[in-house]
Structures are given as structure tokens and as C-alpha cells.
Design a protein around this motif. Structure first.
Motif, PDB file in Angstrom:
ATOM      1  N   GLN A 297      -3.071   6.574  12.821  1.00 30.76           N
ATOM      2  CA  GLN A 297      -3.624   5.453  12.060  1.00 30.76           C
ATOM      3  C   GLN A 297      -5.113   5.318  12.385  1.00 30.76           C
ATOM      4  OE1 GLN A 297      -3.655   3.081   9.986  1.00 30.76           O
ATOM      5  NE2 GLN A 297      -4.553   1.252  10.845  1.00 30.76           N
TER       6      GLN A 297
ATOM      7  N   VAL B  19      -1.903   8.998   3.614  1.00 33.41           N
ATOM      8  CA  VAL B  19      -2.573   8.066   2.706  1.00 33.41           C
ATOM      9  C   VAL B  19      -4.044   7.948   3.137  1.00 33.41           C
ATOM     10  CG1 VAL B  19      -2.648   5.667   1.926  1.00 33.41           C
ATOM     11  CG2 VAL B  19      -0.427   6.772   2.388  1.00 33.41           C
TER      12      VAL B  19
ATOM     13  N   ALA C 220      -0.254   0.480   4.448  1.00 35.93           N
ATOM     14  CA  ALA C 220       0.216   1.817   4.093  1.00 35.93           C
ATOM     15  C   ALA C 220       1.158   2.361   5.160  1.00 35.93           C
ATOM     16  CB  ALA C 220      -0.978   2.749   3.954  1.00 35.93           C
ATOM     17  N   GLY C 221       2.135   3.135   4.733  1.00 33.25           N
ATOM     18  CA  GLY C 221       3.008   3.822   5.675  1.00 33.25           C
ATOM     19  C   GLY C 221       3.910   2.906   6.481  1.00 33.25           C
ATOM     20  N   CYS C 222       4.207   1.714   5.982  1.00 32.21           N
ATOM     21  CA  CYS C 222       5.166   0.828   6.660  1.00 32.21           C
ATOM     22  C   CYS C 222       6.587   1.143   6.228  1.00 32.21           C
ATOM     23  CB  CYS C 222       4.868  -0.635   6.318  1.00 32.21           C
ATOM     24  SG  CYS C 222       3.307  -1.229   6.999  1.00 32.21           S
TER      25      CYS C 222
ATOM     26  N   ALA D 189      -3.659   5.764  17.457  1.00 35.60           N
ATOM     27  CA  ALA D 189      -4.174   4.770  16.519  1.00 35.60           C
ATOM     28  C   ALA D 189      -5.551   4.312  16.987  1.00 35.60           C
ATOM     29  CB  ALA D 189      -3.232   3.586  16.439  1.00 35.60           C
TER      30      ALA D 189
ATOM     31  N   THR E  72      -2.444   7.509   8.098  1.00 36.50           N
ATOM     32  CA  THR E  72      -3.076   6.518   7.227  1.00 36.50           C
ATOM     33  C   THR E  72      -4.531   6.366   7.667  1.00 36.50           C
ATOM     34  OG1 THR E  72      -2.221   4.786   8.688  1.00 36.50           O
ATOM     35  CG2 THR E  72      -0.973   5.218   6.703  1.00 36.50           C
TER      36      THR E  72
ATOM     37  N   ASP F 263      -7.776   4.153   6.564  1.00 35.88           N
ATOM     38  CA  ASP F 263      -8.202   3.053   5.698  1.00 35.88           C
ATOM     39  C   ASP F 263      -9.645   3.209   5.237  1.00 35.88           C
ATOM     40  OD1 ASP F 263      -5.810   1.688   5.707  1.00 35.88           O
ATOM     41  OD2 ASP F 263      -6.409   0.242   7.237  1.00 35.88           O
TER      42      ASP F 263
ATOM     43  N   GLN G 215      10.153   6.305  11.291  1.00 36.26           N
ATOM     44  CA  GLN G 215       8.821   6.584  11.853  1.00 36.26           C
ATOM     45  C   GLN G 215       8.890   7.363  13.165  1.00 36.26           C
ATOM     46  OE1 GLN G 215       5.651   3.792  11.524  1.00 36.26           O
ATOM     47  NE2 GLN G 215       6.630   2.602   9.909  1.00 36.26           N
TER      48      GLN G 215
ATOM     49  N   LEU H 117       0.752  -7.624   6.931  1.00 38.48           N
ATOM     50  CA  LEU H 117       1.148  -6.477   7.764  1.00 38.48           C
ATOM     51  C   LEU H 117       0.132  -5.360   7.560  1.00 38.48           C
ATOM     52  CD1 LEU H 117       4.995  -6.201   6.978  1.00 38.48           C
ATOM     53  CD2 LEU H 117       3.894  -7.544   8.762  1.00 38.48           C
ATOM     54  N   ASP H 118      -0.349  -4.816   8.647  1.00 40.18           N
ATOM     55  CA  ASP H 118      -1.263  -3.673   8.627  1.00 40.18           C
ATOM     56  C   ASP H 118      -0.451  -2.383   8.395  1.00 40.18           C
ATOM     57  OD1 ASP H 118      -3.538  -2.101   9.045  1.00 40.18           O
ATOM     58  OD2 ASP H 118      -3.898  -2.788  11.083  1.00 40.18           O
ATOM     59  N   ASN H 119      -1.034  -1.244   8.664  1.00 38.62           N
ATOM     60  CA  ASN H 119      -0.391   0.043   8.394  1.00 38.62           C
ATOM     61  C   ASN H 119       0.659   0.430   9.446  1.00 38.62           C
ATOM     62  OD1 ASN H 119      -2.229   0.280   6.322  1.00 38.62           O
ATOM     63  ND2 ASN H 119      -3.567   1.708   7.395  1.00 38.62           N
ATOM     64  N   GLN H 120       1.580   1.290   9.032  1.00 40.10           N
ATOM     65  CA  GLN H 120       2.532   1.965   9.929  1.00 40.10           C
ATOM     66  C   GLN H 120       3.319   0.980  10.791  1.00 40.10           C
ATOM     67  OE1 GLN H 120       1.630   5.700  11.704  1.00 40.10           O
ATOM     68  NE2 GLN H 120      -0.069   6.146  10.339  1.00 40.10           N
ATOM     69  N   ILE H 121       3.708  -0.114  10.189  1.00 40.49           N
ATOM     70  CA  ILE H 121       4.532  -1.100  10.893  1.00 40.49           C
ATOM     71  C   ILE H 121       5.997  -0.847  10.552  1.00 40.49           C
ATOM     72  CG2 ILE H 121       5.144  -3.563  10.857  1.00 40.49           C
ATOM     73  CD1 ILE H 121       2.106  -4.099  10.783  1.00 40.49           C
TER      74      ILE H 121
ATOM     75  N   PHE I 144      -7.470  -3.632   7.234  1.00 37.19           N
ATOM     76  CA  PHE I 144      -6.719  -4.872   7.511  1.00 37.19           C
ATOM     77  C   PHE I 144      -7.734  -5.975   7.784  1.00 37.19           C
ATOM     78  CE2 PHE I 144      -3.739  -7.299  10.450  1.00 37.19           C
ATOM     79  CZ  PHE I 144      -2.792  -7.589   9.474  1.00 37.19           C
TER      80      PHE I 144
ATOM     81  N   HIS J 151       0.815  -1.217   0.000  1.00 35.02           N
ATOM     82  CA  HIS J 151       0.000   0.000   0.000  1.00 35.02           C
ATOM     83  C   HIS J 151       0.852   1.272   0.000  1.00 35.02           C
ATOM     84  CE1 HIS J 151      -4.060  -1.598   0.031  1.00 35.02           C
ATOM     85  NE2 HIS J 151      -3.539  -2.651   0.630  1.00 35.02           N
TER      86      HIS J 151
ATOM     87  N   SER K 227      -6.565   3.528   1.839  1.00 40.60           N
ATOM     88  CA  SER K 227      -5.901   2.229   1.708  1.00 40.60           C
ATOM     89  C   SER K 227      -6.813   1.142   2.273  1.00 40.60           C
ATOM     90  CB  SER K 227      -4.566   2.253   2.461  1.00 40.60           C
ATOM     91  OG  SER K 227      -4.690   2.980   3.682  1.00 40.60           O
TER      92      SER K 227
ATOM     93  N   TYR L 220      -6.754   7.192  -2.441  1.00 40.40           N
ATOM     94  CA  TYR L 220      -7.225   6.068  -3.252  1.00 40.40           C
ATOM     95  C   TYR L 220      -8.542   6.428  -3.954  1.00 40.40           C
ATOM     96  CZ  TYR L 220      -3.889   2.659  -1.213  1.00 40.40           C
ATOM     97  OH  TYR L 220      -2.773   1.961  -0.845  1.00 40.40           O
TER      98      TYR L 220
ATOM     99  N   ILE M 212       0.450  -9.177  11.526  1.00 38.78           N
ATOM    100  CA  ILE M 212       0.841  -8.116  12.465  1.00 38.78           C
ATOM    101  C   ILE M 212      -0.067  -6.917  12.244  1.00 38.78           C
ATOM    102  CG2 ILE M 212       2.732  -6.651  13.276  1.00 38.78           C
ATOM    103  CD1 ILE M 212       4.719  -8.643  12.240  1.00 38.78           C
ATOM    104  N   ALA M 213      -0.720  -6.475  13.315  1.00 39.07           N
ATOM    105  CA  ALA M 213      -1.648  -5.347  13.199  1.00 39.07           C
ATOM    106  C   ALA M 213      -0.919  -4.001  13.308  1.00 39.07           C
ATOM    107  CB  ALA M 213      -2.741  -5.465  14.256  1.00 39.07           C
ATOM    108  N   GLY M 214      -1.657  -2.944  13.087  1.00 41.40           N
ATOM    109  CA  GLY M 214      -1.106  -1.621  12.856  1.00 41.40           C
ATOM    110  C   GLY M 214      -0.187  -1.084  13.941  1.00 41.40           C
ATOM    111  N   CYS M 215       0.810  -0.311  13.513  1.00 37.88           N
ATOM    112  CA  CYS M 215       1.666   0.449  14.414  1.00 37.88           C
ATOM    113  C   CYS M 215       2.553  -0.428  15.288  1.00 37.88           C
ATOM    114  CB  CYS M 215       0.836   1.388  15.277  1.00 37.88           C
ATOM    115  SG  CYS M 215      -0.186   2.500  14.303  1.00 37.88           S
TER     116      CYS M 215
ATOM    117  N   GLY N  99       2.012  11.970   7.278  1.00 33.52           N
ATOM    118  CA  GLY N  99       2.289  10.563   7.555  1.00 33.52           C
ATOM    119  C   GLY N  99       1.154   9.814   8.219  1.00 33.52           C
TER     120      GLY N  99
END
Lengths: 344, 344, 344
Positions: free
Chosen positions: C242, C179, A217-219, C260, C220, C222, B240, A237-241, C185, A175, C182, C163, A255-258, C218
Motif C-alpha cells: 500500500q 490499483v 481500494a483493495g478492501c 505499507a 494499491t 493512491d 488478503q 475506510l482506507d485501502n486494503q482493509i 485517504f 474504490h 485511487s 485511474y 480506519i486507515a490502511g491495512c 494486489g
């Protein structure tokens, strides 16, 4: 944008489930039980929504066998309604990305190999010796560094940055805003130089991503210092990881966000890591391990099971009183031992 | 892509260390002790890898003087093997970025000043009065706002966004997806207006970044409200990281991934801030302070030393039992005092 | 870059406040009390800066009525000095973005509708059926997906990715690297398929953002799984936030950096969420709720008020002793009950 539509019987066949009701019922979309109308399919995957089932206006509902009699509409009958819903959702997706061809504004090095079925959108930049596989879609504004490969079926949404020497497997979705292959955070302290500070350790490894991976997104996924950073097959992988250098993640792990994994930590297969988890560096996490939301993992975990850290939420006034006591805990424990001794 | 190679004697000279073994041994790369082959250099910087040293197939190993006799291969002998490895890594780096010239797809305002030795990649956008110094490399898709300056030797990887009025010192590296100069989060509550909500405070300051700074991928550094946000010389930031408006970070301070510094906080020199640390706003942190991973810093810290917060990780079942008790801590402490009184 | 300047009387009129002093005093900028010079306006909004007021060299200061006599300079007199400062800051802003026209390097689908007063910067990519409203500014490198709308007065800074199917209201500001839209998840576990792993749930919803929203760098946000993800009017989001699929955020709520919100959580109006807060999925948070920095919110909160979680910061040595005891808390509580029983 015209959507897809299917008869109930067609859906049952495509989803490999049975149906109860009128085979010719036309379904043109998916919606929640509460908002679905006569032409839409819904699903019941969580028993707490049983009440909503009774009043749904959906044209059909995906239900488990024991729910068929409670269902006011036509049914698709599945042992795993949530999984069937997932598959159904793909049938109703209208793909946004235009497919086919290389946009004239893309800047592609002459040494790159682009499959004829690949799609390269506007303003993409592709470096030397890059290989783009069959049916890959590279969204607008993506940059692919020298000597990187994106295998067949990949989809990079807009503005993804892939550095040099990154190998991305088949059918990988990435993403927007995500960065793959940035330098790992490697610096040696140098107290003895004139200026002090840090001497950079060149990050000479790459990144290797398996097949059927999805990255939000944003990983950020850093390249390895010497060996590669490795993401296994079917990892999600979710966002911002944040994945640091030389991390290895086993197949099927989600793996969920952040969440963030520090350098050189190895994570096993089939793990589920909730949002906001941080795992410090140089640890080994076994297979089938689960970390709950916002845990800080400071030790290796061999044994499968669930692990947590942190202190719970309260109203701020109560929390303050308790948090102050946290700072007296060692003292409290010692005083309690004294009391126990006296009572013996 | 042909790499670099050196004889053992050449390496010793370039790295300013001594060697033991065959001066002519040819070294063409760096690898870990476990994976290195005869043509590769490795290093031993952590005593827990001594066992691996004995079985390494490396052509040469960087070791401390007391390890020479245990080393099965040729040696580079250094008092600081990790620092020598850092320097060696730079000798083996193959630079990915093409150097020299302005790509025809770049959009550069006619008022900008671009050094003749700078490299401007494809699809870069450069605003009014921007100054790009000697040997600077701006990667594909970067955007540099009006009146910003990037001093000599800088390297911006792909898709970095620099707003207007940002001053970046010499030899600064910025990784992909990072944003410098976005508006600080400044809003005044306005309960008395018709619509309620927030009145934006225009962020009139800029960002000033020192020399020899490295900033990871996906970072955000906000511009100041009135004065500038300031990053000192030789600061290193991982991925990040969020730096709010009017933060000041002292020279040589290093911050690991996913940390965040809230507005107007001043951090001293030579601090090391581990991953996931959050520091609230308007604090002052002295020099040589260390924060451990995931700490939440809620008070100013004058004294150098290490600081932490949080509650530790356990299996979830045990953790739940203890976490519930956290909410009774004040009560527990009071009851313990009662017990102690009774026993007196 | 020439700035704005105003006489003291003009400022008072523009800001709807009174003034004390020379009406003709020329003010050409804003600065803090400590750094302001004779041609600059400052403000006193926090009583702890009263000392600085006495020595300020500012040409004029925004003060509350009771501070006029303590003010060494000319004054703007406001019941809400901070709010007046916010409004004044907007008067002194010099807009960075060039306004007007479509840059020839932008790639715009012929089916898109672009208002004649909109500004489309270099290297922007705009998809099918996109609608860009009056006076909207789209910064360099932004990508807007098919069927998305950006209403009048919007400002997207460089390298924002939107998107398809995203509806953005009037006067929305979005900072770089963010973003919107996106995929959420959403994956169903499929233990019974050949390869194991996850079956993707197509994310068929969109994102709907209200009017007068500001979104930092920065972030995200979804798209929804079936229904939309919804951000209310006048919501303000700081950097690196997030927002997962199907989250709904009420009007006027403000969220600080690195927070988040997990999937399907509904947040009320006028909430203030401090930095680094995480809220798990499927919760309902009422109106006027405040969460302190770094809280983990694991339960729905109906009642307005402040909530917190976590354990406090100490020097690492003390913290370690107490943190170990956290793991004995349940045991400590039980032993205390035993002691109490014995003493009865």
C-alpha cells in the motif's frame, strides 16, 4: 480537460468564509504553499508551514484569522482552514467518470431495476433483482451479485466485486479492487471424518453499508454467517482493509490502511483507527476510541481514549540486544524482586 | 428467492443426529439463539451462551446431550453441535450462482476444453489449452491464463485472476479479487550494470493447488521460480493472504486473514495460523503448529505447539513509558547483573 | 508449448560468461540443483547448497570460479552466479501473453492513441485521451482511466485498474488486481456540521511511475492530494503493498510484500524494505536504508543502515510471561534505579 475557476469573492461565498483582498482575483486551481502560482489557491492548516506562507506565490491562501497579517497574498479567512480546504478541493475536482447511460457491453439481468439517471460503464455485470438508484455510477468491470442494492448517489470505481444480498446506502464511494460480501471465514474442524479437515459453514448473512460511506481500494468486507456484517453511516475506510464476518462498525468511525477487524467484533462511533491495526474477534470497542498505528488489540475497550501496542524501532544492532532481553523479562522481574527482598 | 425448509425429523436424518420434540416441526432457516424465531433452527456450541438458550424463541436448537433438559425448544442432539451447525448451514444455503452454460460475452480460446456441465459467466476470458472440469462455475470477469486447469466442482467468484500454468484441484473455491500465479518477487541486484537496480528472475514455475481448498478474497499466490508453489488438500485461506513463490502448505492447514508467508517456506499439516501472522522465508514449520495473532515467525519450528511474538496493548500513555524502557532493556539487564554481583 | 534451447557455448555467449565442458551440450530449461536433469541448467549461488552440487544431475551449473573443480557437470563460470542465473532465467521464459492487435471485445475511447505494436486483450476498457505506447501489452479485464499514459514496453497483467491522470513510464510491469491512482485517504473532520463525520478532500494530484518499475499483485497506489505520488525508476514492489498519497520512492528501492507507506513519506534511493514493514506518514527516509521484516518505522531515518522494531517470537507460554512484564517495564526500571541508589 478544462478545469473550474472562480473569483475570490465567489469562493468566499461558496465556502461560507470571508475574504481579504481583491474580490476579482481569479483562481483556477489548488496547490501547496510551496508550489502554488498566482492563479492558485493554497492553505495553511499546520503552524509548521508558517515559514512557507511568507514566500508563497499563491494567488490566495486559506488562513485562520490570526494569520491574515502574515499572508503575502489575498486571503480566505476561516476558523477551520483545513475543513475549508477540504470543501474547496471539491470545487476544483474534475470528474473523471462519464455520466449517463448504460454502455452496450454491460450485461444486465432483465429483472434488475436501473434508475434512468444511473451510469453503467463498459463490461459491468449486474445480477438478478439488483436495484441501482438514481445518479449511481458503476465503473467498468464491476460485478453486482443477485439481490443487491446500491442506493442513490453511489460511485463504484472500476473492477469492484459486490456479491449477492449486499445493501449499500446512499452516496457510498467504493474504490477499485474492493470486494463486498465474500464468505466469512467459517469452518468447523472435523477430526472424525474420513478426510479430516474442515467443514464449511455456509455464510447465510449479508452486508449492510450505511450512507455516505467511503471504502478504499483493495478492501474485503465479508458477509455475515447468520446476521449481517454492518458498516455505519459516514464510516471512512482506507485501502486494503479487511472486515470479517459479523463485524459492526459505528457511525463516523475512520480506519486507515491495512487494518483488519476479526469476526464478530463491534466497534463504536467516532473511533479513529490508525494504519495497520489488527483487532481480534468477538471484542467490543466503545465510542471515541483511538488506536495508534500497528497496534494489536486483544481485549475489549470500553473507555474512550488512546491505546497502543508494540515495541519501538531502533537501529538493528541495538534492537537485537534489547529484543533478546525481552525473552528474559520474566526472569529479570523475578531477579529484581529477589534483590529488593535482600535489601529490605 | 425461496429458501429451503425441512421437518425436524428430516433434519435429524440429513445431519445424522437424533432429535427430541415434535418430528413435524417445520424449519425454514438458521439464526442465532438471540434472533431466531419459531420457524428457525439455532445452535449452542459455546457454554457462555447458555443464558441465551433459556430465552430463545427458536423452533429448534442443536445442543449437546447434556443440554437437552435446559433447552426450551425442540432439539437436535449432537456430540459436536458446532460441526452439526456447519452441516446444517449448508442445507439452508441458497446458491447465488446461476448454473449451466457459457455466457455469450465470454471470450474462450478455441483450444480450451470446457466440460459441458461447467458454467462460464459473463465477460470471462479463458486462454489457450485451458481445461475446465465438470460442474465448475467461473464467475463474471474472471481471467484464466493459458495452460491452466480447474478440476471438477470448482467455484471461482467474480473477478478472480488465474495466470498461465496453474493447476487447481477438485472442488476448490476462490473468492473475488484473488490472484493465483503472479510472478514471485525474484530479482538479482546488479550493482555493476550501467543503470544499477535489479535484474528480474523469470518465474518459470507454476502453482499447484490441491482438492477441497478454499481461498478467500483479495489473496495473492505467486508462481514458483523454478519448482511450483504448492497448496495441499483441504487447506483453508481467509482474505488478503500473501503466499510467496515456492511456499508449500501441508494438508488441512488453516490460515486466517492478512497473514503472509515469504518465499520457499514449508508449512506442515494441520497447522492453524491466526490472523496477521508473517512467516519469513526459507523456514520449515512442522505439523500441528499454532501461531497466535500477529506473530512474526523468524525461525523454523519443528515441535508442534503454540508460538507467539509481540508486545501487548495498553493505554497509550502507559505504553509509551514502557516502550521507551524496551530500548534500555539490555542496559537494564546488565545493571541488574551488577547489582546482583554487589549483593553476593 | 515448446520451450527454448541453447548449447552451452551459446548460453555462455548470451550471458557473457565463460564455460567449462562440452560446448555442444544442449540445455532446454532451468531447475534447482536437486531436481535438474541432464538437459537442464542449474546454479550455485549460496554456499550452503555445496553438498547438493556434488550430487546434481544437471547438464550444466552456473558456478563461481572457485567452484569449478567441485562441479560434477559442465559449468558456466560467473563472478556473480545469482545474477547470471537471473539473466539465464529470462532466456528460458516462454511468454504467456499473446502479442499483437486489439481484441474486438475491448472498449476503447475514440480519443485514445494506441501504438500499432501494442496488444490490447479481451474486455479491456480504455478511457479518453489515453496513450498506449509501442509494444505495450494490456491484459484481459484491465481498465485505464481518462488521460493516463502507459509508455512503451509496459506489461499489465489481467484485471489491473488504472485511474485517470496516471503516468506510467517505459517497460513497467504491473501484476493482476493492482490499483493505481485511487483516491488518497484525505478527509477533514467536521464536528460542527449537522451530521458530524468527515468532509472528503478531493484528490487532485496524480501518480507518476518511472521506467523499468515492477509492481506486484494486489497493490494499491493512491493518487496525490495536490501534487503527485511518485515512484522512481527501477523500483520493485512485491504483492499487497500500500502506497498512500504523495509518497515518493527513490530509484532502485525494493519493497517486499505487505509493506505499507503512509501519506507524504519520502523514501530514498537504493533502500531495501523487507516484508510487512509499515512506515508512518510525513517521514523522510534517506538512501541505502534497510528495514527488517515487520518493522514499524515511526521516525525519520537519515543515516543509511539497518533498522528494526518488534518483540521476538517464543513458545506462547514463555511469551505470555514475558509480555506481561513488558507492561511493568517502566516500573521495573524505576525499581532498579532505587536499588542502585540504595547500594551506593
Amino acid at each position: 480537460m478544462s478545469g473550474h475557476h472562480y473569483s475570490l469573492a465567489e469562493l468566499a461565498e461558496l465556502l461560507n468564509v470571508t475574504y481579504v483582498g481583491d474580490a476579482k482575483t481569479l483562481i483556477s486551481g489548488l496547490a501547496t504553499l510551496a508550489s502554488a502560482g498566482p492563479g492558485q489557491l493554497s492553505f495553511l492548516a499546520n503552524s509548521k508551514y508558517q515559514k512557507t506562507l511568507k514566500s508563497t506565490l499563491a494567488g490566495a491562501v486559506i488562513v485562520a484569522p490570526d494569520m491574515v497579517t502574515s499572508c503575502p497574498s489575498h486571503c480566505l479567512v476561516s476558523e477551520q482552514p483545513y475543513l475549508t480546504y477540504a470543501r474547496a478541493s471539491q470545487l476544483f475536482e474534475v470528474l473523471d467518470n462519464d455520466r449517463g447511460g448504460i454502455h452496450p457491453s454491460a450485461v444486465i439481468d432483465s429483472s434488475a431495476t436501473i434508475a434512468t439517471t444511473a451510469t453503467i460503464a463498459a463490461n459491468v455485470v449486474i445480477g438478478k433483482n439488483v436495484v441501482i438508484g438514481a445518479a449511481v455510477v458503476i465503473g467498468p468491470g464491476c460485478v453486482i451479485g443477485n439481490n443487491s442494492t446500491i442506493d442513490e448517489g453511489g460511485l463504484l470505481h472500476a473492477n469492484v466485486s459486490v456479491y449477492h444480498g449486499v445493501l449499500i446506502g446512499r452516496s457510498v464511494v467504493i474504490h477499485s479492487g474492493t470486494v463486498i460480501g465474500s464468505d466469512g471465514f467459517g469452518f468447523a474442524p472435523s477430526p472424525d471424518t474420513e478426510i479430516g479437515g474442515w467443514v464449511k459453514i455456509a455464510q447465510l448473512g449479508g452486508v449492510k453499508i450505511g450512507d455516505n460511506v467511503e471504502i478504499g481500494a483493495g478492501c474485503t468486507i465479508d458477509r455475515g454467517a447468520l446476521d449481517d456484517t454492518v458498516i455505519g453511516d459516514r464510516v471512512i475506510l482506507d485501502n486494503q482493509i479487511q472486515i470479517a464476518h459479523n463485524v459492526e462498525i459505528g457511525d463516523n468511525t475512520g480506519i486507515a490502511g491495512c487494518s483488519a477487524i476479526a469476526g464478530s467484533t463491534k466497534i463504536g462511533k467516532n473511533c479513529t483507527i490508525a494504519g495497520g491495526v489488527a483487532i481480534i474477534g468477538h471484542l467490543t470497542i466503545g465510542d471515541n476510541v483511538h488506536f495508534t498505528a500497528r497496534s494489536l488489540i486483544t481485549k475489549s475497550v470500553e473507555k474512550s481514549g488512546a491505546y497502543s501496542s508494540g515495541a519501538p524501532m531502533q537501529d538493528t544492532k541495538s534492537w537485537r540486544r534489547n529484543a533478546v532481553r525481552f525473552m528474559q523479562l520474566d526472569n529479570i522481574a523475578k531477579r529484581l524482586s529477589d534483590v529488593e527482598r535482600k535489601l529490605k
